[in-house]
Design a protein around this motif. Sequence first.
Motif, PDB file in Angstrom:
ATOM      1  N   SER A  39     -12.726  19.572  -1.570  1.00  0.00           N
ATOM      2  CA  SER A  39     -12.904  21.123  -2.021  1.00  0.00           C
ATOM      3  C   SER A  39     -11.897  21.979  -1.244  1.00  0.00           C
ATOM      4  N   ALA A  40     -10.642  20.706  -1.069  1.00  0.00           N
ATOM      5  CA  ALA A  40      -9.762  21.674  -0.950  1.00  0.00           C
ATOM      6  C   ALA A  40      -8.984  21.439  -2.401  1.00  0.00           C
ATOM      7  N   ASP A  41      -9.042  20.151  -2.839  1.00  0.00           N
ATOM      8  CA  ASP A  41      -8.320  20.386  -4.797  1.00  0.00           C
ATOM      9  C   ASP A  41      -9.157  20.070  -5.353  1.00  0.00           C
ATOM     10  N   PRO A  42      -9.952  20.512  -5.789  1.00  0.00           N
ATOM     11  CA  PRO A  42     -10.907  20.252  -7.022  1.00  0.00           C
ATOM     12  C   PRO A  42     -10.335  20.037  -8.416  1.00  0.00           C
ATOM     13  N   LEU A  43      -9.438  20.657  -8.259  1.00  0.00           N
ATOM     14  CA  LEU A  43      -8.289  19.852  -9.225  1.00  0.00           C
ATOM     15  C   LEU A  43      -7.713  18.330 -10.177  1.00  0.00           C
ATOM     16  N   ASP A  44      -7.847  17.644  -8.192  1.00  0.00           N
ATOM     17  CA  ASP A  44      -7.117  16.540  -8.728  1.00  0.00           C
ATOM     18  C   ASP A  44      -8.026  15.735  -8.382  1.00  0.00           C
ATOM     19  N   PRO A  45      -7.547  14.384  -9.382  1.00  0.00           N
ATOM     20  CA  PRO A  45      -8.915  13.306  -9.736  1.00  0.00           C
ATOM     21  C   PRO A  45      -8.748  11.951  -8.829  1.00  0.00           C
ATOM     22  N   ALA A  46      -7.379  12.431  -8.035  1.00  0.00           N
ATOM     23  CA  ALA A  46      -7.955  11.138  -7.295  1.00  0.00           C
ATOM     24  C   ALA A  46      -8.964  10.787  -6.289  1.00  0.00           C
ATOM     25  N   PRO A  47      -9.142  12.244  -5.680  1.00  0.00           N
ATOM     26  CA  PRO A  47     -10.249  11.816  -4.403  1.00  0.00           C
ATOM     27  C   PRO A  47     -11.309  11.315  -5.516  1.00  0.00           C
ATOM     28  N   TYR A  48     -11.940  12.018  -6.306  1.00  0.00           N
ATOM     29  CA  TYR A  48     -12.835  11.957  -6.884  1.00  0.00           C
ATOM     30  C   TYR A  48     -13.373  10.225  -7.325  1.00  0.00           C
ATOM     31  N   THR A  89       0.890  -1.512   0.406  1.00  0.00           N
ATOM     32  CA  THR A  89       0.122   0.066   0.175  1.00  0.00           C
ATOM     33  C   THR A  89       0.920   1.377   0.044  1.00  0.00           C
ATOM     34  N   PRO A  90       1.193   2.155  -1.085  1.00  0.00           N
ATOM     35  CA  PRO A  90       1.776   2.853  -1.144  1.00  0.00           C
ATOM     36  C   PRO A  90       1.320   4.092  -0.472  1.00  0.00           C
ATOM     37  N   PRO A  91       2.116   5.281   0.160  1.00  0.00           N
ATOM     38  CA  PRO A  91       1.455   6.106   0.922  1.00  0.00           C
ATOM     39  C   PRO A  91       0.712   6.803   0.436  1.00  0.00           C
ATOM     40  N   ALA A  92      -0.222   7.856   0.923  1.00  0.00           N
ATOM     41  CA  ALA A  92      -1.167   8.824   0.165  1.00  0.00           C
ATOM     42  C   ALA A  92      -0.383   9.568  -1.049  1.00  0.00           C
ATOM     43  N   ALA A  93       0.718  10.233  -0.411  1.00  0.00           N
ATOM     44  CA  ALA A  93       1.323  11.216  -1.292  1.00  0.00           C
ATOM     45  C   ALA A  93       1.976  10.641  -2.101  1.00  0.00           C
ATOM     46  N   GLU A  94       1.952   8.970  -2.754  1.00  0.00           N
ATOM     47  CA  GLU A  94       2.351   8.669  -4.185  1.00  0.00           C
ATOM     48  C   GLU A  94       1.021   7.930  -4.416  1.00  0.00           C
ATOM     49  N   VAL A  95       0.367   8.423  -4.543  1.00  0.00           N
ATOM     50  CA  VAL A  95      -1.071   7.915  -4.603  1.00  0.00           C
ATOM     51  C   VAL A  95      -1.734   9.478  -5.760  1.00  0.00           C
ATOM     52  N   THR A 111       2.678  21.938 -13.732  1.00  0.00           N
ATOM     53  CA  THR A 111       3.024  23.686 -12.860  1.00  0.00           C
ATOM     54  C   THR A 111       1.822  23.390 -11.004  1.00  0.00           C
ATOM     55  N   TYR A 112       1.208  22.603 -11.286  1.00  0.00           N
ATOM     56  CA  TYR A 112      -0.284  22.677 -10.264  1.00  0.00           C
ATOM     57  C   TYR A 112       0.346  21.594  -9.215  1.00  0.00           C
ATOM     58  N   GLY A 113       1.080  22.748  -8.075  1.00  0.00           N
ATOM     59  CA  GLY A 113       0.544  22.034  -6.730  1.00  0.00           C
ATOM     60  C   GLY A 113      -0.171  21.333  -6.211  1.00  0.00           C
ATOM     61  N   VAL A 114       0.315  20.245  -5.095  1.00  0.00           N
ATOM     62  CA  VAL A 114      -0.925  19.681  -4.411  1.00  0.00           C
ATOM     63  C   VAL A 114      -0.574  20.175  -3.122  1.00  0.00           C
ATOM     64  N   SER A 115      -2.255  19.793  -2.385  1.00  0.00           N
ATOM     65  CA  SER A 115      -3.047  21.082  -1.388  1.00  0.00           C
ATOM     66  C   SER A 115      -2.204  19.875  -0.343  1.00  0.00           C
ATOM     67  N   PRO A 116      -1.605  20.469   0.465  1.00  0.00           N
ATOM     68  CA  PRO A 116      -1.445  19.723   1.919  1.00  0.00           C
ATOM     69  C   PRO A 116      -2.958  18.819   2.465  1.00  0.00           C
ATOM     70  N   GLU A 117      -3.611  19.567   2.668  1.00  0.00           N
ATOM     71  CA  GLU A 117      -4.719  20.067   3.055  1.00  0.00           C
ATOM     72  C   GLU A 117      -5.300  18.629   2.823  1.00  0.00           C
ATOM     73  N   ALA A 118      -6.176  18.595   1.725  1.00  0.00           N
ATOM     74  CA  ALA A 118      -6.683  17.530   0.624  1.00  0.00           C
ATOM     75  C   ALA A 118      -5.536  16.414   0.520  1.00  0.00           C
ATOM     76  N   GLN A 119      -4.563  16.156   0.855  1.00  0.00           N
ATOM     77  CA  GLN A 119      -3.565  14.903   0.996  1.00  0.00           C
ATOM     78  C   GLN A 119      -3.895  14.450   2.144  1.00  0.00           C
ATOM     79  N   SER A 120      -4.096  15.299   3.241  1.00  0.00           N
ATOM     80  CA  SER A 120      -4.002  14.992   4.700  1.00  0.00           C
ATOM     81  C   SER A 120      -5.402  14.697   4.642  1.00  0.00           C
ATOM     82  N   TYR A 121      -6.794  14.945   3.966  1.00  0.00           N
ATOM     83  CA  TYR A 121      -8.216  14.128   4.147  1.00  0.00           C
ATOM     84  C   TYR A 121      -7.965  12.677   3.209  1.00  0.00           C
ATOM     85  N   LEU A 122      -7.447  13.085   1.607  1.00  0.00           N
ATOM     86  CA  LEU A 122      -6.849  11.469   1.109  1.00  0.00           C
ATOM     87  C   LEU A 122      -6.361  10.654   1.962  1.00  0.00           C
TER      88      LEU A 122
END
Length: 204
Positions: free
Chosen positions: A86-95, A33-39, A47-58
């Motif tokens: 809500s924290a990162d609406p451009l990240d496909p992973a949570p969808y 199971t990879p760490p969430a940061a690797e998923v 060029t698009y930054g990763v939201s730490p808040e979204a990472q935490s919820y993920l």
Amino acid sequence: MKHLALCVLSLLMLAGCSKLPFSLPFTGNEETTPPAAEVRQPDRKATYGVSPEAQSYLAQALEYWTASGECTNPEQAAALLDKAISADPLDPAPYLMRSLALSDLGYFNEAFDDATRAIRLSPTAQAYATRGLVCLKQHQPEGARRDFAYAEKINPGEPLIYVYRSAGAFLEGKNSEACDDLKRACELGHCRPWNTATDNGLCR
């Protein structure tokens, strides 16, 4: 034959609320199971930054999926994924994760919409395969076949395509095709569904 198909579908994905045929929603790798940061989706714009808040919820939502792929609390997982989106609406992973959680809860239209959003953000093989799974749960085999075909065109080395497609083939009574797909997934490194099918005498 119908009883056999329903048995297989339950074995491979238990299409209500239970086990999925993989260890994580985004990968066919069943070893670790990879760490969430690797998923992350592979073609996300650099060029698009990763939201730490979204990472935490993920990361919190991922904890509701067991190593065998069971979502132990899809309602709570979906709530956390709402916050990640809500924290990162451009990240496909949570969808994609929320799509699986919602489909476990029986909200198939919403699950389909989430998978579609993920595809629009990042049209990966995993995203199309996930939407194909949702189509199967909606009893829409034609839509599922189209999505599996798109997924295979994008990346024929993605084992989830063949695992999901096999469930649809079993439901249609195409056992030989289904077993071929499970064998292919195993050759690509994802053997749990193949082993389950052979242990239960569905494939050999």
